[in-house]
Design an enzyme around this catalytic site. Structure first.
Site, PDB file in Angstrom:
ATOM      1  N   HIS A  61       0.834  -1.211   0.000  1.00 49.50           N
ATOM      2  CA  HIS A  61       0.000   0.000   0.000  1.00 49.50           C
ATOM      3  C   HIS A  61       0.867   1.258   0.000  1.00 49.50           C
ATOM      4  O   HIS A  61       1.258   1.754   1.054  1.00 49.50           O
ATOM      5  CB  HIS A  61      -0.915  -0.020   1.231  1.00 49.50           C
ATOM      6  CG  HIS A  61      -2.000   1.006   1.197  1.00 49.50           C
ATOM      7  ND1 HIS A  61      -3.231   0.795   1.793  1.00 49.50           N
ATOM      8  CD2 HIS A  61      -2.065   2.243   0.659  1.00 49.50           C
ATOM      9  CE1 HIS A  61      -3.991   1.863   1.623  1.00 49.50           C
ATOM     10  NE2 HIS A  61      -3.290   2.771   0.945  1.00 49.50           N
TER      11      HIS A  61
ATOM     12  N   HIS B  67       1.399   5.276  -2.154  1.00 45.39           N
ATOM     13  CA  HIS B  67       0.882   6.276  -3.109  1.00 45.39           C
ATOM     14  C   HIS B  67       2.094   7.041  -3.644  1.00 45.39           C
ATOM     15  O   HIS B  67       2.605   7.932  -2.974  1.00 45.39           O
ATOM     16  CB  HIS B  67      -0.042   7.269  -2.407  1.00 45.39           C
ATOM     17  CG  HIS B  67      -1.269   6.647  -1.800  1.00 45.39           C
ATOM     18  ND1 HIS B  67      -2.482   6.631  -2.449  1.00 45.39           N
ATOM     19  CD2 HIS B  67      -1.476   6.042  -0.613  1.00 45.39           C
ATOM     20  CE1 HIS B  67      -3.394   6.038  -1.675  1.00 45.39           C
ATOM     21  NE2 HIS B  67      -2.803   5.668  -0.547  1.00 45.39           N
ATOM     22  N   PHE B  68       2.549   6.673  -4.829  1.00 42.81           N
ATOM     23  CA  PHE B  68       3.729   7.341  -5.396  1.00 42.81           C
ATOM     24  C   PHE B  68       3.364   8.493  -6.342  1.00 42.81           C
ATOM     25  O   PHE B  68       4.230   9.092  -6.975  1.00 42.81           O
ATOM     26  CB  PHE B  68       4.674   6.323  -6.047  1.00 42.81           C
ATOM     27  CG  PHE B  68       5.447   5.486  -5.046  1.00 42.81           C
ATOM     28  CD1 PHE B  68       5.497   5.837  -3.694  1.00 42.81           C
ATOM     29  CD2 PHE B  68       6.128   4.349  -5.440  1.00 42.81           C
ATOM     30  CE1 PHE B  68       6.204   5.068  -2.768  1.00 42.81           C
ATOM     31  CE2 PHE B  68       6.848   3.575  -4.523  1.00 42.81           C
ATOM     32  CZ  PHE B  68       6.882   3.933  -3.191  1.00 42.81           C
TER      33      PHE B  68
ATOM     34  N   ASN C  80      -5.118   6.337  -7.010  1.00 39.00           N
ATOM     35  CA  ASN C  80      -5.708   7.680  -6.897  1.00 39.00           C
ATOM     36  C   ASN C  80      -4.740   8.776  -7.333  1.00 39.00           C
ATOM     37  O   ASN C  80      -4.386   9.676  -6.582  1.00 39.00           O
ATOM     38  CB  ASN C  80      -6.224   7.944  -5.472  1.00 39.00           C
ATOM     39  CG  ASN C  80      -5.152   7.837  -4.411  1.00 39.00           C
ATOM     40  OD1 ASN C  80      -4.126   7.182  -4.610  1.00 39.00           O
ATOM     41  ND2 ASN C  80      -5.352   8.484  -3.280  1.00 39.00           N
TER      42      ASN C  80
ATOM     43  N   HIS D 279     -10.498   0.070   1.058  1.00 38.88           N
ATOM     44  CA  HIS D 279     -10.521   1.146   2.057  1.00 38.88           C
ATOM     45  C   HIS D 279     -11.927   1.127   2.634  1.00 38.88           C
ATOM     46  O   HIS D 279     -12.880   1.577   2.001  1.00 38.88           O
ATOM     47  CB  HIS D 279     -10.216   2.494   1.386  1.00 38.88           C
ATOM     48  CG  HIS D 279     -10.239   3.647   2.347  1.00 38.88           C
ATOM     49  ND1 HIS D 279      -9.185   4.520   2.480  1.00 38.88           N
ATOM     50  CD2 HIS D 279     -11.176   4.073   3.229  1.00 38.88           C
ATOM     51  CE1 HIS D 279      -9.480   5.438   3.400  1.00 38.88           C
ATOM     52  NE2 HIS D 279     -10.692   5.185   3.864  1.00 38.88           N
TER      53      HIS D 279
ATOM     54  N   HIS E 202      -5.491  -0.930   6.187  1.00 36.61           N
ATOM     55  CA  HIS E 202      -5.385  -0.012   7.330  1.00 36.61           C
ATOM     56  C   HIS E 202      -6.506  -0.128   8.369  1.00 36.61           C
ATOM     57  O   HIS E 202      -7.198   0.835   8.647  1.00 36.61           O
ATOM     58  CB  HIS E 202      -5.160   1.442   6.896  1.00 36.61           C
ATOM     59  CG  HIS E 202      -6.034   1.980   5.776  1.00 36.61           C
ATOM     60  ND1 HIS E 202      -7.393   1.819   5.735  1.00 36.61           N
ATOM     61  CD2 HIS E 202      -5.707   2.701   4.669  1.00 36.61           C
ATOM     62  CE1 HIS E 202      -7.861   2.411   4.643  1.00 36.61           C
ATOM     63  NE2 HIS E 202      -6.861   2.948   3.986  1.00 36.61           N
TER      64      HIS E 202
ATOM     65  N   ASP F 184       0.842   2.525   3.748  1.00 34.65           N
ATOM     66  CA  ASP F 184      -0.055   3.593   3.268  1.00 34.65           C
ATOM     67  C   ASP F 184       0.736   4.901   3.130  1.00 34.65           C
ATOM     68  O   ASP F 184       0.278   5.973   3.534  1.00 34.65           O
ATOM     69  CB  ASP F 184      -1.274   3.781   4.179  1.00 34.65           C
ATOM     70  CG  ASP F 184      -2.364   4.622   3.506  1.00 34.65           C
ATOM     71  OD1 ASP F 184      -2.187   5.015   2.334  1.00 34.65           O
ATOM     72  OD2 ASP F 184      -3.388   4.891   4.159  1.00 34.65           O
TER      73      ASP F 184
HETATM   74  O1  DOR Z   1      -5.212   9.598   4.476  1.00 35.94           O
HETATM   75  C1  DOR Z   1      -5.282   9.112   3.353  1.00 35.94           C
HETATM   76  N1  DOR Z   1      -4.506   9.567   2.350  1.00 35.94           N
HETATM   77  N2  DOR Z   1      -6.135   8.113   3.126  1.00 35.94           N
HETATM   78  C2  DOR Z   1      -6.383   7.661   1.889  1.00 35.94           C
HETATM   79  O2  DOR Z   1      -7.188   6.776   1.731  1.00 35.94           O
HETATM   80  C3  DOR Z   1      -5.703   8.262   0.715  1.00 35.94           C
HETATM   81  C4  DOR Z   1      -4.420   8.863   1.120  1.00 35.94           C
HETATM   82  C5  DOR Z   1      -3.827   9.742   0.050  1.00 35.94           C
HETATM   83  O3  DOR Z   1      -3.808   9.330  -1.116  1.00 35.94           O
HETATM   84  O4  DOR Z   1      -3.351  10.823   0.375  1.00 35.94           O
HETATM   85 ZN    ZN Z   2      -3.873   4.694   0.917  1.00 35.05          ZN
END
Ligand code: DOR
Ligand code: ZN
Length: 442
Positions: free
Chosen positions: A58, A60-61, A92, A175, A220, A286
């Site tokens: 998990h 987010h790059f 995302n 999620h 999470h 995350d």
């Molecule tokens: O706190 C979060 N940030 N929860 C998420 O589900 C997405 C993530 C993000 O992409 O910043």
């Molecule tokens: Zn996430």
């Protein structure tokens, strides 16, 4: 074809315990494990520990589209420096990964830049694209509530989206927060944020998923109540380092704003005990970087999320050293079970597996400094915490981190998630914490 053999010597984690041995590597794969081996090149790590490379399911790059926060090069460099050799990146981005075309473009982009191996999630959000993405083997992420990126799907629409997935498929990562349980308040503190997106929102969302009879993986998890829903449903789960180590009483302000929120100290402790005891399958970061500038606005407007891919294993190795966590449980949670869940030929030091290996000097305790980490965002919620960063990291036999410095980059390859051969079982044997504890041999 004959390949040169690289041999790594040290105390390696093999079949549940540490053994002084030699690991032979040919063509990126572990080809033999013996007491001694004579390779074309032998590297002797003495009594340093050799662990399987970490797999973070998990991250987010932020590429494409949000590369002022992170990109695939900086994100995967950060991963490698923290002992992570495989990442699974979230959809995302801008545009989000919702179509086969976007998925294929992202595979191509990441293949040019990644320093570690990678899988890419597609968002389960467009009925007509689901079967096309499944045909390409994309693993899926499902958002049940609004968060960064706005890919949330109303619960009533989920069965229609799942219909196009083959009945046997890698787990859909969810999620799980039910927006019907959110409170309409403008939270100004971490405690108010916790109350605005309460624990019941999470457990009730997991309960909604139960009726859908799918192999969901709940990412999470933050509460005991949610864990009870997870175990009665037969789903798997993961937890983040921030939900294990931080709570909503910390003076972090909006730096600690994250979805789902940091909880109360008692909840954090219950989740820690569940993780340490093996009731939570996996540890996943995350890693959700936002710039300091973006985080510096008032609480209500600050984006949710915090970075963590580089500090996840180092912080936990420190917890092993102080006997708060067993080393075999940590290895199980960051390597073995993620590999099993996504059907990867990684995660274990075993003949035939990819030679993804992390070398650790358990006496090398340092302090986390946001400015020294390799994420573009340049800050951490763990500033000043003690941690044990890896000395060396190998990806398929290639040295990618050496003496705490980047040695080689951009050799990461795309990996496909596969249906796991067997469902992960709970950690078998407790023990082996001693390997990292004070006074133990290195
Ligand atoms: O706190 C979060 N940030 N929860 C998420 O589900 C997405 C993530 C993000 O992409 O910043
Ligand atoms: Zn996430």
């Amino acid at each position: 074809m004959v390949f040169p053999m690289l041999v790594l010597e040290g105390r390696a984690f093999i079949q549940g315990s540490f053994k002084q041995c030699a690991i032979g590597i040919e063509d990126g794969v572990i080809s033999s494990i013996k007491k001694t081996l004579h390779g074309d090149d032998n590297v002797d790590y003495g009594e340093f520990l050799i662990l399987p490379g970490g797999i973070d399911l998990h991250v987010h790059f932020r590429e494409p589209g949000l590369t002022h926060k992170e990109d695939f090069r900086t994100g995967t460099t950060s991963a490698a420096m923290g002992g992570i050799t495989t990442v699974f990146d979230m959809p995302n981005t801008m545009p989000p990964t919702t179509t086969l075309r976007e998925y294929e473009q992202k595979v191509e982009m990441a293949g040019r830049k990644a320093c570690v191996d990678f899988g890419l999630y597609a968002a389960l959000s467009k009925p007509r694209e689901t079967s096309r993405l499944a045909g390409a083997g994309a693993p899926f992420k499902l958002y049940m509530a609004q968060t960064t990126g706005g890919l949330d799907v109303p619960a009533d629409d989920v069965p229609g989206l799942l219909k196009d997935l083959p009945p046997v498929y890698p787990p859909v990562v969810v999620h799980a927060e039910n927006p019907a349980k959110f409170k309409a308040t403008d939270a100004r503190t971490l405690r108010e944020h916790d109350l605005a997106r309460p624990v019941e929102a999470e457990s009730s969302s997991i309960d909604l998923l139960k009726a859908m009879r799918r192999n969901f993986h709940i990412t999470h998890v933050t509460s005991e109540e949610s864990l009870e829903s997870v175990s009665s449903s037969g789903f798997t789960s993961d937890v983040t380092p921030h939900h294990l180590l931080l709570d909503c009483t910390r003076p972090l302000g909006q730096l600690g704003k994250v979805n789902p929120p940091l909880r109360q100290p008692s909840e954090r402790e219950a989740v820690w005990n569940a993780f340490a005891g093996g009731r939570i399958d996996i540890l996943a970061s995350d890693h959700a970087p936002h710039t300091e500038e973006e985080k510096s606005v008032n609480f209500a407007d600050a984006p949710s999320g915090l970075p963590g891919v580089e500090t996840m294993i180092p912080l936990m190795l420190r917890k092993v050293r102080s006997s708060d966590l067993q080393l075999d449980r940590l290895i199980n949670a960051v390597a073995e079970r993620p590999a099993e869940l996504m059907g990867l030929n990684k995660g274990f030091i075993e003949v035939g597996r990819d030679a993804d290996l992390v070398v650790v000097d358990s006496h090398s305790v340092t302090k986390v400094r946001g400015k020294k980490l390799h994420s573009k965002c340049g800050w951490t919620a763990f500033e000043g915490w003690e941690a044990i960063f890896p000395l060396a990291v190998y990806l398929r036999g290639n040295l990618i981190v050496d003496k705490g410095e980047v040695a080689e980059d951009s050799i990461g390859e795309h990996v496909d998630a596969k249906v796991p051969a067997k469902r992960p079982e709970p950690a078998k044997k407790p023990g082996f914490g001693a390997a990292l504890q004070q006074g133990a041999p290195r």
